[in-house]
Structure formats: structure tokens, C-alpha cells
Design an enzyme around this catalytic site. Structure first.
Site, PDB file in Angstrom:
ATOM      1  N   TYR A 221       0.727  -1.343   0.024  1.00  0.00           N
ATOM      2  CA  TYR A 221       0.111  -0.091  -0.005  1.00  0.00           C
ATOM      3  C   TYR A 221       0.837   1.349  -0.073  1.00  0.00           C
ATOM      4  CZ  TYR A 221      -4.411  -2.630  -0.017  1.00  0.00           C
ATOM      5  OH  TYR A 221      -5.239  -3.313  -0.591  1.00  0.00           O
TER       6      TYR A 221
ATOM      7  N   HIS B 117     -14.973   1.655  -2.232  1.00  0.00           N
ATOM      8  CA  HIS B 117     -13.780   0.891  -1.463  1.00  0.00           C
ATOM      9  C   HIS B 117     -12.780   1.630  -0.802  1.00  0.00           C
ATOM     10  CE1 HIS B 117     -14.663  -2.194  -5.167  1.00  0.00           C
ATOM     11  NE2 HIS B 117     -15.378  -2.332  -4.089  1.00  0.00           N
TER      12      HIS B 117
ATOM     13  N   CYS C 215      -7.379   2.754  12.498  1.00  0.00           N
ATOM     14  CA  CYS C 215      -6.941   2.024  13.743  1.00  0.00           C
ATOM     15  C   CYS C 215      -7.318   0.656  14.027  1.00  0.00           C
ATOM     16  CB  CYS C 215      -6.700   2.922  15.043  1.00  0.00           C
ATOM     17  SG  CYS C 215      -5.863   2.042  16.433  1.00  0.00           S
TER      18      CYS C 215
ATOM     19  N   GLY D 230     -14.247   1.313 -17.655  1.00  0.00           N
ATOM     20  CA  GLY D 230     -13.179   0.926 -17.193  1.00  0.00           C
ATOM     21  C   GLY D 230     -12.949  -0.058 -16.122  1.00  0.00           C
TER      22      GLY D 230
HETATM   23  C1  BV8 Z   1     -18.203  -8.639  -0.408  1.00  0.00           C
HETATM   24  C2  BV8 Z   1      -9.846  -2.002  -2.603  1.00  0.00           C
HETATM   25  C3  BV8 Z   1     -19.756  -9.409   1.101  1.00  0.00           C
HETATM   26  C4  BV8 Z   1      -8.470  -2.624  -1.955  1.00  0.00           C
HETATM   27  C5  BV8 Z   1     -11.110  -3.604  -4.123  1.00  0.00           C
HETATM   28  C6  BV8 Z   1     -15.322 -15.569  -1.453  1.00  0.00           C
HETATM   29  C7  BV8 Z   1     -15.312 -14.863  -0.019  1.00  0.00           C
HETATM   30  C8  BV8 Z   1     -15.701 -13.526   0.225  1.00  0.00           C
HETATM   31  C9  BV8 Z   1     -15.847 -12.834  -0.690  1.00  0.00           C
HETATM   32  C10 BV8 Z   1     -16.052 -13.417  -2.165  1.00  0.00           C
HETATM   33  C11 BV8 Z   1     -15.839 -14.561  -2.635  1.00  0.00           C
HETATM   34  N1  BV8 Z   1     -16.030 -14.723  -3.864  1.00  0.00           N
HETATM   35  C12 BV8 Z   1     -16.607 -13.766  -4.210  1.00  0.00           C
HETATM   36  C13 BV8 Z   1     -16.665 -12.904  -3.400  1.00  0.00           C
HETATM   37  C14 BV8 Z   1     -16.985 -11.536  -3.496  1.00  0.00           C
HETATM   38  C15 BV8 Z   1     -15.739 -10.633  -3.599  1.00  0.00           C
HETATM   39  C16 BV8 Z   1     -15.469 -10.588  -5.229  1.00  0.00           C
HETATM   40  O1  BV8 Z   1     -16.308 -10.313  -5.918  1.00  0.00           O
HETATM   41  N2  BV8 Z   1     -14.358 -11.459  -5.654  1.00  0.00           N
HETATM   42  C17 BV8 Z   1     -13.932 -11.244  -6.983  1.00  0.00           C
HETATM   43  C18 BV8 Z   1     -12.689 -11.351  -7.215  1.00  0.00           C
HETATM   44  C19 BV8 Z   1     -14.825 -12.736  -7.812  1.00  0.00           C
HETATM   45  N3  BV8 Z   1     -16.256  -9.216  -3.193  1.00  0.00           N
HETATM   46  C20 BV8 Z   1     -15.987  -8.868  -2.066  1.00  0.00           C
HETATM   47  O2  BV8 Z   1     -15.118  -9.564  -1.433  1.00  0.00           O
HETATM   48  C21 BV8 Z   1     -16.297  -7.681  -1.726  1.00  0.00           C
HETATM   49  N4  BV8 Z   1     -17.291  -7.643  -0.678  1.00  0.00           N
HETATM   50  O3  BV8 Z   1     -18.585  -9.133  -1.397  1.00  0.00           O
HETATM   51  O4  BV8 Z   1     -18.694  -8.433   1.013  1.00  0.00           O
HETATM   52  C22 BV8 Z   1     -19.012 -10.668   1.481  1.00  0.00           C
HETATM   53  C23 BV8 Z   1     -18.199 -10.616   2.578  1.00  0.00           C
HETATM   54  C24 BV8 Z   1     -17.904 -11.731   3.119  1.00  0.00           C
HETATM   55  C25 BV8 Z   1     -18.238 -13.078   2.422  1.00  0.00           C
HETATM   56  C26 BV8 Z   1     -18.790 -13.037   1.251  1.00  0.00           C
HETATM   57  C27 BV8 Z   1     -19.390 -11.856   0.705  1.00  0.00           C
HETATM   58  C28 BV8 Z   1     -15.137  -6.616  -1.430  1.00  0.00           C
HETATM   59  C29 BV8 Z   1     -14.879  -6.101  -2.862  1.00  0.00           C
HETATM   60  C30 BV8 Z   1     -13.742  -4.991  -2.766  1.00  0.00           C
HETATM   61  C31 BV8 Z   1     -12.558  -5.414  -2.887  1.00  0.00           C
HETATM   62  N5  BV8 Z   1     -11.446  -4.203  -2.867  1.00  0.00           N
HETATM   63  N6  BV8 Z   1     -10.445  -2.488  -3.851  1.00  0.00           N
HETATM   64  C32 BV8 Z   1      -7.447  -2.396  -3.205  1.00  0.00           C
HETATM   65  O5  BV8 Z   1      -7.759  -1.495  -3.918  1.00  0.00           O
HETATM   66  O6  BV8 Z   1      -6.168  -2.435  -2.707  1.00  0.00           O
HETATM   67  S1  BV8 Z   1     -11.350  -4.381  -5.405  1.00  0.00           S
HETATM   68  C33 BV8 Z   1     -10.284  -3.824  -6.556  1.00  0.00           C
HETATM   69  O7  BV8 Z   1     -10.593  -4.623  -7.734  1.00  0.00           O
HETATM   70  C34 BV8 Z   1     -10.896  -2.481  -7.122  1.00  0.00           C
HETATM   71  O8  BV8 Z   1     -11.211  -1.605  -6.335  1.00  0.00           O
HETATM   72  C35 BV8 Z   1     -12.043  -2.816  -8.376  1.00  0.00           C
HETATM   73  O9  BV8 Z   1     -13.313  -2.878  -7.679  1.00  0.00           O
HETATM   74  C36 BV8 Z   1     -11.764  -4.263  -8.419  1.00  0.00           C
HETATM   75  C37 BV8 Z   1     -11.905  -4.755  -9.731  1.00  0.00           C
HETATM   76  O10 BV8 Z   1     -11.143  -3.878 -10.487  1.00  0.00           O
HETATM   77  P1  BV8 Z   1     -11.355  -3.221 -11.770  1.00  0.00           P
HETATM   78  O11 BV8 Z   1     -11.846  -1.672 -11.226  1.00  0.00           O
HETATM   79  O12 BV8 Z   1     -12.486  -3.750 -12.556  1.00  0.00           O
HETATM   80  O13 BV8 Z   1     -10.166  -3.242 -12.232  1.00  0.00           O
HETATM   81  P2  BV8 Z   1      -9.412  -4.451 -13.478  1.00  0.00           P
HETATM   82  O14 BV8 Z   1      -8.015  -4.300 -13.472  1.00  0.00           O
HETATM   83  O15 BV8 Z   1     -10.021  -5.706 -12.889  1.00  0.00           O
HETATM   84  O16 BV8 Z   1     -10.046  -4.141 -14.896  1.00  0.00           O
HETATM   85  C38 BV8 Z   1      -9.977  -2.970 -15.574  1.00  0.00           C
HETATM   86  C39 BV8 Z   1     -10.545  -2.954 -16.635  1.00  0.00           C
HETATM   87  O17 BV8 Z   1     -10.377  -1.448 -17.238  1.00  0.00           O
HETATM   88  C40 BV8 Z   1     -10.394  -3.840 -17.694  1.00  0.00           C
HETATM   89  O18 BV8 Z   1     -11.858  -4.184 -17.913  1.00  0.00           O
HETATM   90  C41 BV8 Z   1      -9.747  -3.017 -18.653  1.00  0.00           C
HETATM   91  O19 BV8 Z   1     -10.148  -3.774 -20.066  1.00  0.00           O
HETATM   92  C42 BV8 Z   1     -10.124  -1.585 -18.559  1.00  0.00           C
HETATM   93  N7  BV8 Z   1      -9.173  -0.620 -19.207  1.00  0.00           N
HETATM   94  C43 BV8 Z   1      -8.000  -0.522 -19.068  1.00  0.00           C
HETATM   95  N8  BV8 Z   1      -7.428   0.435 -19.402  1.00  0.00           N
HETATM   96  C44 BV8 Z   1      -8.458   1.307 -20.018  1.00  0.00           C
HETATM   97  C45 BV8 Z   1      -9.673   0.388 -19.687  1.00  0.00           C
HETATM   98  N9  BV8 Z   1     -11.052   0.873 -19.824  1.00  0.00           N
HETATM   99  C46 BV8 Z   1     -10.990   2.125 -20.599  1.00  0.00           C
HETATM  100  N10 BV8 Z   1      -9.900   2.881 -20.782  1.00  0.00           N
HETATM  101  C47 BV8 Z   1      -8.754   2.358 -20.409  1.00  0.00           C
HETATM  102  N11 BV8 Z   1      -7.604   3.267 -20.916  1.00  0.00           N
HETATM  103 ZN    ZN Z   2      -6.040   3.852  17.791  1.00  0.00          ZN
END
Ligand code: BV8
Ligand code: ZN
Length: 289
Positions: free
Chosen positions: A73, A129, A137, A216
Site C-alpha cells: 500500500y 472501496h 486504527c 473501465g
Molecule cells: C463482499 C480496494 C460481502 C482494495 C477492492 C469469497 C469470499 C468472500 C467474498 C467473495 C468470495 N468470492 C467472491 C466474493 C466477493 C468478492 C469478489 O467479488 N471477488 C471477486 C475476485 C470474484 N467481493 C468482495 O469480497 C467484496 N465484499 O462481497 O462483501 C461478503 C463478505 C464476506 C464473504 C462473502 C461476501 C469486496 C470487494 C472489494 C475489494 N476491494 N479494492 C484495493 O484496491 O487494494 S477491489 C479492486 O478490484 C478494485 O477496487 C476494483 O473494485 C476491483 C476490480 O478492479 P477493476 O476496477 O475492474 O479493475 P481491473 O483491473 O479488474 O479491470 C480494469 C478494466 O479496465 C479492464 O476491463 C480493462 O479492459 C479496462 N481498461 C484498461 N485500460 C482502460 C480500460 N478501460 C477504459 N480505458 C482504458 N484506458
Molecule cells: Zn487507535
């Protein structure tokens, strides 16, 4: 294939919709920051020391390898500091200002924690997010914005992608200004729920919008990945801007292929009305009844 901004008839259709919309909602992902030089999660550059962001952005990774996760981070904080919002971010700021003047509602939900929408000047914005420059903390829960560079002395010049070994003692990692305990990035990790106030606001926006832009994002991470189909079920047009098709493309009314920094300024540009509106008629002219 890439949208030809000169000839694609869909653009005129979209802009007609835009001119009629009263509540425009935008969901952005890492792709909107790509042209600012911020690596996306799943594109190249999405790895850090051979780790996927998704491996490190979890409570268990932080508990198990606290120093490694803080170095990750810290690296992202220092990287983002050197980047600027791009034309895609700025087009959204300009659209927000213009639509507000027209009495329309315009709101951005971003999945990104890089803060670039804020730095660009977006105000109607929710970082669903969290943000890289806010810490919480682990003991007393105190939350504060922290822009220190480095965030603590032990992380100075640490966290580089080609470095190995992460052994900073807990006591030297970032600590709480209130109680001295270890702090963590105030972001939503995988397996963590989004915060209740955020979920409430998201729900408000996705139920009131009459036009939904998805820019995006790979449409993989939930709950954000589910918003397009929720909105589409309300028969509200969903417009996707991406450099490649995603799971959201099938629910999109329009799919514009290309970099957000190029497409958004054109898609959101002011609609030039040829017919003079009564606002611009000469003072002595009578508007037709
Ligand atoms: C939740 C902050 C309820 C941190 C992020 C098993 C156990 C527990 C949960 C899960 C599980 N299986 C699934 C889940 C749910 C899980 C999930 O969805 N997992 C995925 C991997 C399947 N979600 C969660 O856990 C969420 N909470 O569900 O709570 C719960 C609770 C407990 C148990 C069950 C359920 C929390 C999700 C939030 C995670 N935190 N970020 C950090 O950043 O360090 S997520 C992080 O990745 C980003 O914030 C963003 O949200 C996410 C996806 O990223 P994208 O933004 O889409 O980026 P990516 O690189 O993937 O894609 C980029 C895109 O841009 C591409 O399409 C590309 O083509 C395009 N692009 C590139 N260049 C350009 C462009 N487009 C236009 N112009 C350009 N120039
Ligand atoms: Zn504290």
C-alpha cells in the site's frame, strides 16, 4: 473493435439519451486511471513482486504478512502521488458541473482507491472501496486522512516491486495518532463488506438513475459488478466504455470500445444546439408561444 468516433451512429443515439437524462450515474474502475499511469488490477502491471493485488487486499494477508501488505500500500500511495488525473477524469468533472447547472443529477461511484477523481475535482463522488490516503486504527477504530510521505520512517524507500523480503517489525509500521496501535489502510478488502452508509448511498443512486455509464472496469468484483444488471432490469440504458468487452457488455445498451481518456471527452461533450434557445434570442425578440 474500436469505436470510430467520427462515424459510429450509436454515438449520436447515446448523446440524444444523454441530453434527455435527468439522473446520470457513472461507475468507474481501474481502467479510468490506466491512462494516468496507474496499473490496473488485471492488466499487465497488475502484479507487484509476483503477487496479485487480490492476494494482498485481504484481512488474512494483512494478519499474516502485515509488513508485506503495508509495503504494497505504501508503494501504491507513493506511485499515485506521482500521477495526474487524465482527460477521462476531467471530462467527468466538466460533465458534473454542466449537468448541475442544467438542474440534472450527476454522480460517480468509483471502485478506485487512488483518489484521482477527487484530485480532478469531482464532488458528487463516492469512493465505494475507500481511499489509499485514509487509515483506520486496528485497535480503537480511529479513522483519519494521512498524506504523509512516507507514512512512517520504516517504509521510507521500501515497497519497491523488485525488492524481496518484508520484515518491518509491527512496532515500526504506521501507528494510530490516538492510541499508538497499528493502523491499516481504510479500504474495503476482499471478504470484507462495503460500509453500510456506502451501501445505502449506492442503493439510492442505482435506483434513481435514468442513465448508467460503466467505465473501465472488468466487471469481476462484486457487489459493483452486479450494478449494471440491476439497473438494466429497470430498463435504464447501460453504457459501457472499455478497451475490451466484459461481462457487463451483454447488459449494455451501448458499448463504446476505446480508452476512456479519448472517448469520455467526446461522449460527454456539451450538446451544441443549432437552433438558438430563447435564452440567446436578441433582447427585443418574442419567443414563439
Ligand atoms: C463482499 C480496494 C460481502 C482494495 C477492492 C469469497 C469470499 C468472500 C467474498 C467473495 C468470495 N468470492 C467472491 C466474493 C466477493 C468478492 C469478489 O467479488 N471477488 C471477486 C475476485 C470474484 N467481493 C468482495 O469480497 C467484496 N465484499 O462481497 O462483501 C461478503 C463478505 C464476506 C464473504 C462473502 C461476501 C469486496 C470487494 C472489494 C475489494 N476491494 N479494492 C484495493 O484496491 O487494494 S477491489 C479492486 O478490484 C478494485 O477496487 C476494483 O473494485 C476491483 C476490480 O478492479 P477493476 O476496477 O475492474 O479493475 P481491473 O483491473 O479488474 O479491470 C480494469 C478494466 O479496465 C479492464 O476491463 C480493462 O479492459 C479496462 N481498461 C484498461 N485500460 C482502460 C480500460 N478501460 C477504459 N480505458 C482504458 N484506458
Ligand atoms: Zn487507535
Amino acid at each position: 473493435m474500436a469505436t470510430n468516433t467520427q462515424t459510429d451512429p450509436k454515438i449520436a443515439e447515446f448523446r440524444e439519451l444523454l441530453s434527455k437524462a435527468r439522473s446520470i450515474l457513472v461507475l468507474t474502475g481501474a481502467g479510468i486511471s490506466a491512462e494516468s499511469g496507474v496499473p490496473t488490477f488485471r492488466g499487465e502491471g497488475g502484479l507487484w513482486r509476483q503477487f496479485n493485488a487480490t492476494d494482498l487486499a485481504t484481512p488474512s494477508a494483512f494478519a499474516r504478512s502485515t509488513s508485506l501488505v503495508w509495503e504494497f500500500y505504501h508503494y501504491r500511495r507513493e506511485l499515485v502521488r506521482t500521477k495526474e488525473p487524465n482527460k477521462g477524469h476531467l471530462a467527468l468533472v466538466e460533465a458534473e458541473e454542466r449537468f448541475e447547472k442544467e438542474g440534472k443529477h450527476f454522480f460517480i461511484l468509483t471502485q478506485n482507491i487512488d483518489g484521482l477523481h477527487r484530485r480532478a475535482g469531482s464532488r458528487n463522488l463516492l469512493e465505494i472501496h475507500g481511499n489509499l490516503f485514509t487509515v483506520r486504527c486496528t485497535s480503537c477504530g480511529f479513522i483519519e486522512e494521512n498524506n504523509d510521505s512516507p507514512i512512517c520512517e520504516a517504509l521510507r524507500n521500501r515497497g519497491l516491486p523488485n525488492e524481496t523480503g518484508s520484515d518491518i517489525p509491527l512496532k515500526d509500521l504506521p501507528s494510530c495518532r490516538q492510541c499508538g496501535s497499528l493502523v491499516r489502510p481504510h479500504v474495503v478488502w476482499f471478504e470484507e463488506c462495503l460500509w453500510p452508509d456506502v451501501l445505502k448511498k449506492i442503493n439510492e443512486e442505482i435506483t434513481q438513475c435514468d442513465l448508467f455509464l460503466v467505465v473501465g472496469t472488468s466487471g469481476i468484483v462484486y457487489p459493483a459488478a452486479g450494478y449494471a444488471s440491476i439497473v438494466a432490469q429497470r430498463k435504464v440504458p447501460v453504457v459501457e466504455v472499455n478497451i475490451e468487452k466484459t461481462p457487463a457488455t451483454s447488459t449494455s445498451t451501448f458499448y463504446f470500445e476505446g480508452p476512456a481518456g479519448e472517448l469520455l471527452p467526446m461522449l460527454l461533450a456539451p450538446i451544441k444546439t443549432d437552433a438558438p434557445s430563447n435564452k440567446t434570442l436578441p433582447l427585443n425578440a418574442k419567443t414563439r408561444k
